[in-house]
Design an enzyme around this catalytic site. Structure first.
Site: not given
Ligand code: CTP
Length: 403
Positions: A212-213
């Site tokens: 993810g980020n």
């Protein structure tokens, strides 16, 4: 959510028996999420008490230019009140007050405030049937309407005099719905369909892990809220975020992965007038997702990644009349890279974030952006809150439709 939510409403009360209904009117405005201040004509004090209205509005109520009993002699500033308001409503508007306002006879604080107000002003007249039909009253209505004021027609029914006819002040709930639909109908993005993407995407590695980020989704949510406030019909396609949407008018579509976001965007795309891609979509995902949790048996672990769909580029390819806005997050050759993205993704406008700018990017309440349009006009903006940046983006859309 009411379109009056967050609006500053100035209620002016003049001296008619219908003034007793204004307590309910204030309640309804407050319930709709508005802030309310009340100014009363001296005659209206006979019909309803300032204490009632101050309590309901949670604000002091003004009826004179200054308080004679207050030895400090505080001046009640009508100009300030007039400028504070997003909209003003005179209810009840008596024949006398209507006439004085139409002719600029400024002999009390209420009329001075009306003459200072720059916002839209509504009138809810209330009087006996013959007064309502009198040519001088009709003349006041015509004059006030010609100034751009809006008259909320009086209703037909039993009057305080015992007579029956036209002249009853519209019921408080009718006044609120009238103003709501008038405000809504005049919003600049009324009738426009806008899709916004927001947040990160999560790309599964195995049933418990993902790539993810740090995107919080705040920028996209702020844009969606602002677009909705301006009257647009908004579809918000969001990756995982902790943000709760308080605006029930927005159609929130929750997704996890880039593929899910891609599918959702294409489901809605053809009906859209505008798309704003604020999501931080993962560029790569694991090529194979392990069906079971990966055990730590090996000293090193390699995961082969494959490219995700470029959602915005695919929307650009299929563009018909949509106005397409993308974001670009860059760390070097910012302007040049952003211009390339405009061409590559067939955009109308790009919102460039440079990570070299302090206060810009992920996880910050602020953002510093540069707008670049299709003709490569570059417009750097100041560091602002994300809400203010959302406002600027929506203004760009409004200007596009005005042009
Ligand atoms: N975007 C998208 N789908 C992707 C990647 C990005 O729709 N798979 C959108 C983003 O929402 C943003 C714009 O494309 O509006 C640009 O994103 P950015 O990450 O700056 O650029 P990329 O196209 O991913 O290129 P690069 O990472 O190589 O700079």
């Amino acid at each position: 959510m009411s379109v009056l939510s967050g609006k500053k409403i100035l209620l002016g009360i003049s001296g008619g028996i219908a003034a007793y209904k204004t307590a309910h009117l204030v309640r309804l405005f407050i319930k709709a999420g508005a802030q309310v201040q009340v100014v009363m004509s001296p005659a209206s004090l006979h019909f309803v008490t300032p204490l009632t209205l101050a309590t309901l509005s949670k604000n002091p109520v003004y009826s004179t230019f200054y308080n004679e009993e207050d030895e400090n002699g505080v001046w009640n500033n009508h100009v300030e009140l007039g400028l504070w308001a997003d909209l003003m409503i005179i209810a009840p508007a008596t024949a006398n007050t209507l006439s004085k306002m139409a002719n600029g006879n400024c002999d009390n604080l209420l009329i001075a405030t009306y003459l200072s107000a720059k916002c839209p002003v509504y009138f809810a007249p209330a009087m006996d049937l013959d007064m309502y039909k009198h040519p001088s009253t009709i003349d006041s209505f015509q004059k006030l309407s010609s100034f751009g004021n809006i008259i909320i027609p009086a209703e037909n029914g039993e009057l305080a005099s015992g007579l029956t006819g036209e002249g009853r002040m519209a019921e408080p709930s009718t006044i609120v719905s009238f103003i709501e639909s008038d405000v809504l109908g005049k919003l600049p993005l009324k009738g426009k369909k806008i899709m916004v993407t927001a947040g990160p995407t999560y790309e599964a590695i195995d049933p418990v892990r993902f790539i993810g980020n740090h995107s919080s989704g705040k920028m996209g949510f702020d844009i969606a809220l602002q677009a909705s406030k301006m009257g647009a019909e908004v579809t918000l396609i969001s990756g995982p975020t902790h943000f709760q949407l308080e605006n029930s008018q927005i159609n929130l579509v929750k997704v996890q992965s880039a593929k899910e976001m891609y599918d959702a965007c294409h489901r809605y795309y053809k009906d859209m007038d505008v798309v704003i891609a604020a999501a931080a979509v993962a560029d790569y995902r694991p090529k194979n997702v392990a069906l079971q949790k990966i055990k730590k048996t090996e000293t090193t672990l390699s995961i082969t990644l494959e490219k995700t769909e470029d959602i915005l580029a695919s929307l650009g390819e299929q563009k018909q009349n949509q106005f397409l806005i993308g974001f670009a997050l860059e760390t070097e050759n910012e302007i040049e890279n952003a211009k390339l993205k405009i061409q590559k993704k067939n955009l109308d406008l790009i919102v460039l974030n440079s990570l070299n700018d302090k206060g810009a990017g992920f996880g910050q309440p602020t953002n510093k952006v540069t707008f670049i349009d299709r003709d490569f006009t570059v417009e750097p903006m100041d560091l602002k809150s994300k809400e203010a940046v959302a406002f600027d983006i929506i203004n760009k859309i409004i200007k596009h439709y005005e042009a």
